[in-house]
Motif scaffolding. Structure first.
Motif, short mmCIF file in Angstrom:
data_model
loop_
_atom_site.label_atom_id
_atom_site.label_comp_id
_atom_site.label_asym_id
_atom_site.label_seq_id
_atom_site.Cartn_x
_atom_site.Cartn_y
_atom_site.Cartn_z
N PHE A 13 21.19 -60.00 26.71
CA PHE A 13 22.01 -58.91 26.17
C PHE A 13 22.96 -58.54 27.29
CE2 PHE A 13 18.02 -58.33 23.71
CZ PHE A 13 18.54 -58.43 22.44
N GLN A 16 21.82 -58.79 31.09
CA GLN A 16 20.37 -58.71 31.21
C GLN A 16 19.66 -59.76 30.34
OE1 GLN A 16 18.51 -55.50 29.24
NE2 GLN A 16 16.58 -55.75 30.34
N ALA A 18 16.55 -60.60 28.25
CA ALA A 18 15.36 -59.99 27.63
C ALA A 18 14.24 -61.02 27.56
CB ALA A 18 15.70 -59.48 26.24
N PRO A 37 3.64 -55.61 28.81
CA PRO A 37 4.01 -54.19 28.82
C PRO A 37 5.33 -53.95 28.09
CG PRO A 37 4.41 -55.19 30.96
CD PRO A 37 3.76 -56.24 30.13
N SER A 38 5.62 -52.71 27.84
CA SER A 38 6.84 -52.33 27.15
C SER A 38 8.07 -52.92 27.86
CB SER A 38 6.92 -50.80 27.14
OG SER A 38 8.05 -50.41 26.44
N GLY A 39 8.97 -53.50 27.07
CA GLY A 39 10.21 -54.02 27.64
C GLY A 39 10.12 -55.43 28.16
N CYS A 40 8.98 -56.14 27.96
CA CYS A 40 8.85 -57.48 28.53
C CYS A 40 9.47 -58.56 27.64
CB CYS A 40 7.39 -57.82 28.81
SG CYS A 40 6.44 -58.14 27.32
N GLY A 41 9.97 -58.18 26.45
CA GLY A 41 10.68 -59.15 25.61
C GLY A 41 9.91 -59.65 24.40
N LYS A 42 8.77 -59.05 24.09
CA LYS A 42 7.94 -59.52 22.97
C LYS A 42 8.68 -59.44 21.64
CE LYS A 42 4.90 -56.16 23.61
NZ LYS A 42 5.43 -55.37 24.72
N THR A 43 9.22 -58.22 21.37
CA THR A 43 9.87 -58.01 20.08
C THR A 43 11.13 -58.86 19.96
OG1 THR A 43 9.00 -55.78 20.03
CG2 THR A 43 10.83 -56.24 18.55
N THR A 44 11.86 -59.01 21.06
CA THR A 44 13.05 -59.85 21.03
C THR A 44 12.67 -61.28 20.66
OG1 THR A 44 14.06 -58.44 22.70
CG2 THR A 44 15.03 -60.62 22.41
N GLU A 163 3.21 -55.47 16.33
CA GLU A 163 2.30 -54.34 16.61
C GLU A 163 1.77 -53.74 15.30
OE1 GLU A 163 2.10 -52.42 19.88
OE2 GLU A 163 3.72 -53.34 21.00
P1 ATP Z 1 8.09 -52.66 23.44
O1 ATP Z 1 6.63 -53.00 23.60
O2 ATP Z 1 8.47 -51.38 24.12
O3 ATP Z 1 8.59 -52.78 22.05
P2 ATP Z 1 9.12 -55.32 24.07
O4 ATP Z 1 8.27 -56.12 25.01
O5 ATP Z 1 9.01 -55.64 22.64
O6 ATP Z 1 8.90 -53.77 24.33
P3 ATP Z 1 11.94 -55.83 23.76
O7 ATP Z 1 12.13 -54.81 22.70
O8 ATP Z 1 11.94 -57.25 23.37
O9 ATP Z 1 10.61 -55.52 24.60
O10 ATP Z 1 13.04 -55.59 24.89
C1 ATP Z 1 13.19 -56.44 26.03
C2 ATP Z 1 14.37 -55.95 26.86
O11 ATP Z 1 15.59 -56.21 26.16
C3 ATP Z 1 14.35 -54.46 27.13
O12 ATP Z 1 14.82 -54.24 28.45
C4 ATP Z 1 15.33 -53.90 26.11
O13 ATP Z 1 15.93 -52.73 26.59
C5 ATP Z 1 16.34 -55.03 25.96
N1 ATP Z 1 16.92 -55.06 24.60
C6 ATP Z 1 16.25 -55.26 23.44
N2 ATP Z 1 17.09 -55.26 22.38
C7 ATP Z 1 18.32 -55.02 22.89
C8 ATP Z 1 19.65 -54.89 22.31
N3 ATP Z 1 19.84 -55.02 21.00
N4 ATP Z 1 20.67 -54.66 23.15
C9 ATP Z 1 20.49 -54.56 24.49
N5 ATP Z 1 19.29 -54.68 25.10
C10 ATP Z 1 18.22 -54.90 24.31
#
Ligand code: ATP
Length: 348
Positions: A13, A16, A18, A37-44, A163
């Motif tokens: 993104f 950065q 993800a 952990p939160s923000g590690c990229g799982k949902t992406t 989740e």
């Molecule tokens: P959580 O458990 O909090 O949901 P996660 O592991 O699923 O976290 P992601 O949601 O995949 O993490 O996010 C990974 C990184 O990418 C984070 O730093 C997030 O801020 C960034 N990110 C996710 N989606 C976008 C977007 N659409 N635009 C910019 N940055 C994004």
């Protein structure tokens, strides 16, 4: 059933990353957890699998078919995948049966075949008698089972779960873990399950991809992750344990009691190997002043129902977690035997 290949997938993104060069080979019918952990990229990663997010580099394949690469993007509706969200995403104005049948309606299926598939999906999640209710008349766990039935009804190749138990209380989560295991056993669908809860991942998954800052920290079965974590970071994320410095072993080696105890007795300058010691491998005895034992002091005691959890301070200043059948007094001196330890790689 088809296997899923994630091949050096990167998602940026802006500046950065993800997800960074992630590779996983998921076998047909396997349940894989993406844990971190939160923000590690799982949902992406999950959104790229579903087709909601294009990828920056790498490739995703299902069976032999390329679903996504830099040049190629199969839209979500042509991937034969189904997704279950944390929020259930049920339509409040539709009955349970209509919610479950909705994906079939989108595919213009109706009549007897429609009714049979809805009934089968509801039976599979144990909600056959709730077909006529509205979602508001159901508990959180039942709503999540409706969402599962809705994703099953189209007979997907891959089920993506984001989740799915996060909104439920602890008691219900444990019951739902069992529902998920049954659900997976009966369907044998390939499943990718996103969670930041290590105990949920350990209970459900055939294999776990532990993610850290977009990268794969370790990819292994729950047992291997617990017994043989690669680094201190993975070890701290999976189960309980203590890190000690010893003069013995090398990364990826298990130390038996004798080698571990000798390695702990060495002078500090020689203790350069970091070792994970799980609490169940610590034996706590009354301290006898004369002995050469490894010694420590009880810092805190927590009652955990089936046992007491002790936080101990060693003479070296290091801390150690142990279990004990009876309560010990805070400040009490103890002698310790460590039955085994696992040598870790330094953290990247
Ligand atoms: P959580 O458990 O909090 O949901 P996660 O592991 O699923 O976290 P992601 O949601 O995949 O993490 O996010 C990974 C990184 O990418 C984070 O730093 C997030 O801020 C960034 N990110 C996710 N989606 C976008 C977007 N659409 N635009 C910019 N940055 C994004």
């Amino acid at each position: 059933m088809a296997g899923l290949t994630i091949d050096h997938v990167t998602k940026r993104f802006g500046e950065q990353s993800a997800v960074e060069a992630l590779s996983l080979d998921v076998a047909p019918g396997e349940l894989v957890a993406l844990l971190g952990p939160s923000g590690c990229g799982k949902t992406t990663m999950l959104r790229m699998l579903a087709g909601f997010e294009p990828l920056s580099e790498g490739e995703i394949r299902l069976g032999g078919r390329t679903l996504a690469s830099r040049e190629h993007h199969v839209p979500p509706e042509q991937r034969n995948m189904a997704m279950v969200f944390q929020s259930y995403a049920l339509w409040p104005h539709m009955s349970v049966a209509d919610n479950v049948g909705y994906p079939l309606k989108l595919r213009r299926l109706d009549g007897e075949s429609y009714r049979r598939r809805v009934a089968q999906a509801l039976a599979l999640v144990g909600l056959a008698s709730y077909a006529a209710r509205s979602p508001q008349e159901l508990s959180g766990g039942q709503r999540q089972r409706v969402a599962l039935a809705r994703c099953l009804v189209t007979d997907p190749d891959v089920v993506l779960l984001d989740e799915p138990l996060a909104n439920l209380d602890r008691h219900l989560r444990a019951a739902m873990e069992q529902s998920f295991r049954d659900f997976h056993r009966r369907t044998r669908a390939t499943m990718i399950y996103v969670t930041h809860d290590q105990s949920e991942a350990m209970a459900l998954a055939d294999r776990i991809a532990v993610m850290r800052e977009g990268r794969l920290a370790q990819w292994a079965t729950p047992e291997t992750l617990y017994r043989q974590p690669r680094t201190a970071w993975v070890a701290s994320f999976i189960g309980q344990g203590s890190l000690l410095s010893v003069a013995a072993g090398r990364p990826g080696q298990r130390l038996e009691e004798a080698a571990l105890m000798r390695g702990l007795a060495a002078v500090p300058a020689e203790r350069t190997q970091s070792v994970l010691v799980r609490p169940e491998h610590v034996r706590v005895h009354p301290a006898s002043p004369s002995s050469q034992d490894l010694r420590g002091r009880v810092e805190s005691v927590t009652f955990r129902g089936e046992r007491y959890e002790l936080h101990l301070r060693l003479e070296s200043g290091e801390t150690l977690i142990a279990y004990h059948a009876t309560a010990l007094g805070e400040g009490q001196p103890v002698a310790l035997t460590l039955c085994e330890g696992w040598c870790l790689e330094p953290d990247a």
